[in-house]
Design a protein around this motif. Structure first.
Motif, short mmCIF file in Angstrom:
data_model
loop_
_atom_site.label_atom_id
_atom_site.label_comp_id
_atom_site.label_asym_id
_atom_site.label_seq_id
_atom_site.Cartn_x
_atom_site.Cartn_y
_atom_site.Cartn_z
N LEU A 62 -13.03 3.99 -0.56
CA LEU A 62 -11.83 3.68 0.20
C LEU A 62 -11.65 4.71 1.30
O LEU A 62 -11.91 5.91 1.10
CB LEU A 62 -10.60 3.67 -0.71
N SER A 74 -8.52 -3.32 1.33
CA SER A 74 -8.05 -1.96 1.53
C SER A 74 -8.87 -1.21 2.57
O SER A 74 -8.67 -0.01 2.76
CB SER A 74 -8.07 -1.20 0.20
N PRO A 103 0.82 -1.22 0.00
CA PRO A 103 0.00 0.00 0.00
C PRO A 103 0.85 1.26 0.00
O PRO A 103 1.89 1.33 0.65
CB PRO A 103 -0.82 -0.14 1.29
N GLN A 127 -3.53 -2.78 -7.44
CA GLN A 127 -4.84 -3.35 -7.16
C GLN A 127 -5.96 -2.37 -7.50
O GLN A 127 -7.01 -2.78 -8.02
CB GLN A 127 -4.93 -3.76 -5.69
N VAL A 128 -5.77 -1.10 -7.19
CA VAL A 128 -6.81 -0.11 -7.50
C VAL A 128 -6.97 0.02 -9.01
O VAL A 128 -8.08 0.16 -9.54
CB VAL A 128 -6.49 1.25 -6.86
N LYS A 155 -4.86 5.13 1.04
CA LYS A 155 -3.69 4.27 1.17
C LYS A 155 -4.07 2.89 0.68
O LYS A 155 -4.84 2.18 1.33
CB LYS A 155 -3.20 4.23 2.61
N ALA A 156 -3.54 2.54 -0.49
CA ALA A 156 -3.90 1.26 -1.11
C ALA A 156 -2.79 0.86 -2.06
O ALA A 156 -1.91 1.66 -2.40
CB ALA A 156 -5.23 1.39 -1.85
N ASP A 157 -2.84 -0.37 -2.51
CA ASP A 157 -1.89 -0.86 -3.50
C ASP A 157 -2.29 -0.28 -4.86
O ASP A 157 -3.38 -0.58 -5.35
CB ASP A 157 -1.91 -2.39 -3.53
#
Length: 382
Positions: free
Chosen positions: A229, A209, A71, A114-115, A109-111
């Motif tokens: 998110l 997430s 992330p 993946q998003v 805050k995420a990968d």
């Protein structure tokens, strides 16, 4: 969903062990055949097929919420903007794609990968709902949920969110279809036209997430997906000059202790690392690796490369004991599946020293070189 997730994670683990040598030897074969040779097409086609299979594996991991993620604090406006041209090519000329960016959009805050996968899957799903043409709108927005609003969405908590939305003018869905929408392998497409994993993957990614997905649809009135998110107040990490700091040379003369129970993966890793100039001490599990390390005659072992899950002794316990023998040597974990036990014991917290299966030879060589070049010793949970 939890049972299916466990099944998907287990299948992905075994599949990754099979794909790693397939992808690896295909890449090595391609480098050894002249570009104009008729046989060059064979390893190229193997690589393409394996990459598609690897994509399916990543979907299974995302579905099971057991994918190892990295992330980062990101702005979804930037992500949508960067993907706009690619999405337009993907949907074709008979559909109109518009994008909208909210002003003063919050950060999440995420990968990032993946998003991007979520946005891609939602746009593809919208495209398939409009075989006769139509319009797709992708956009972002800020949102605040109070207690009552959060109660309307499974797994949602009150607070501030950032919304990534995809809306289409397609056929819409019945209530019955909506009730099964995120079930793995559920699809309304014809045979051979869909795996039924796209929306299930989106669901898994957003949940992993810390967010949720909202769907609004009616027959003949189109569909709107909103991936929500949690908003964060952290500042985006500054990018170092010159990209990600790739090492200028991947070769070396260090000694590497390798512990991997899958013979095909182990043999490939030995070939790759020895080809880079390293001395490799290979073993089939943690117990064997520990004996090899103890019998190495006091000579330095510069790096441990260990599969997370192995019979007799797994990578986590091996890493703990190895740290007692070689306290200043870094550790690189590899695995096709990381479940809750490994995560709880600190494997995912081992900084950047993690390589996801299936991997290519170049990925292994790069991660090994990066780990060796890192001065700080690896941190293993106690």
């Amino acid at each position: 969903m939890e049972s299916v997730g466990r099944l998907a994670g287990g299948v992905a683990h075994d599949f990754s062990n099979l794909l790693t040598p397939i992808m690896g030897y295909a890449q090595l074969g391609a480098t050894q055949v002249p570009e104009d040779h008729p046989l060059q097409l064979s390893p190229e086609q193997i690589q393409k097929a394996a990459q598609r299979a690897a994509g399916l594996t990543r979907q299974l991991l995302a579905l099971s919420r057991r994918q190892v993620i990295e992330p980062k604090v990101i702005n979804l406006n930037t992500l949508v903007s960067d993907m706009e041209k690619m999405l337009q090519r993907l949907i074709g000329e008979d559909l109109v794609l518009t994008t909208g960016a909210a002003l003063d959009l919050g950060l999440v805050k995420a990968d990032p990968g993946q998003v991007e996968q979520v946005l891609l899957n939602l746009v593809v799903n919208a495209r398939d709902a409009m075989p006769q043409g139509g319009a797709i709108a992708a956009g972002t927005a800020n949102a605040t949920l109070d207690q009552a609003q959060a109660g309307q969405h499974l797994g949602a908590a009150p607070g501030q969110y950032v919304v990534l939305s995809v809306t289409d003018t397609g056929t819409g869905m019945t209530e019955e279809v909506k009730a099964h929408l995120f079930e793995p392998f559920f699809t309304t497409k014809g045979v051979g036209k869909g795996t039924g994993l796209g929306l299930a993957t989106c669901y898994g990614v957003v949940q992993q997430s810390g967010g949720f997905i909202d769907v609004q649809s009616a027959v003949g009135a189109g569909t709107s997906f909103r991936a929500c998110l949690p908003r964060v107040e952290e500042a985006p990490a500054a990018q170092a000059a010159g990209g990600e700091g790739q090492p200028s040379a991947l070769t070396g003369r260090e000694t590497v202790l390798l512990a991997e129970d899958e013979a095909g993966v182990r043999e490939l890793a030995v070939r790759v690392l020895e080809g880079q100039g390293h001395t490799v001490l290979a073993s089939a599990n943690g117990e064997e690796a520990l004996v090899v390390a103890q019998q190495h005659g006091g000579q330095p072992i510069h790096l441990l490369v260990a599969d997370v899950i192995m019979p007799h002794m797994g990578g986590v316990e091996l890493a703990r004991r190895f740290a007692g023998l070689c306290p200043h040597s870094p550790i690189l974990f590899i695995s096709g599946y990381t479940g809750e036990p490994a995560a709880a014991q600190g494997v995912i917290g081992a900084a950047m020293n993690y390589l996801q299966k299936p991997f290519l030879p170049a990925d292994l060589a790069r991660r090994v070189r990066e780990a060796l070049d890192r001065l700080a010793p690896a941190h293993v949970a106690g």
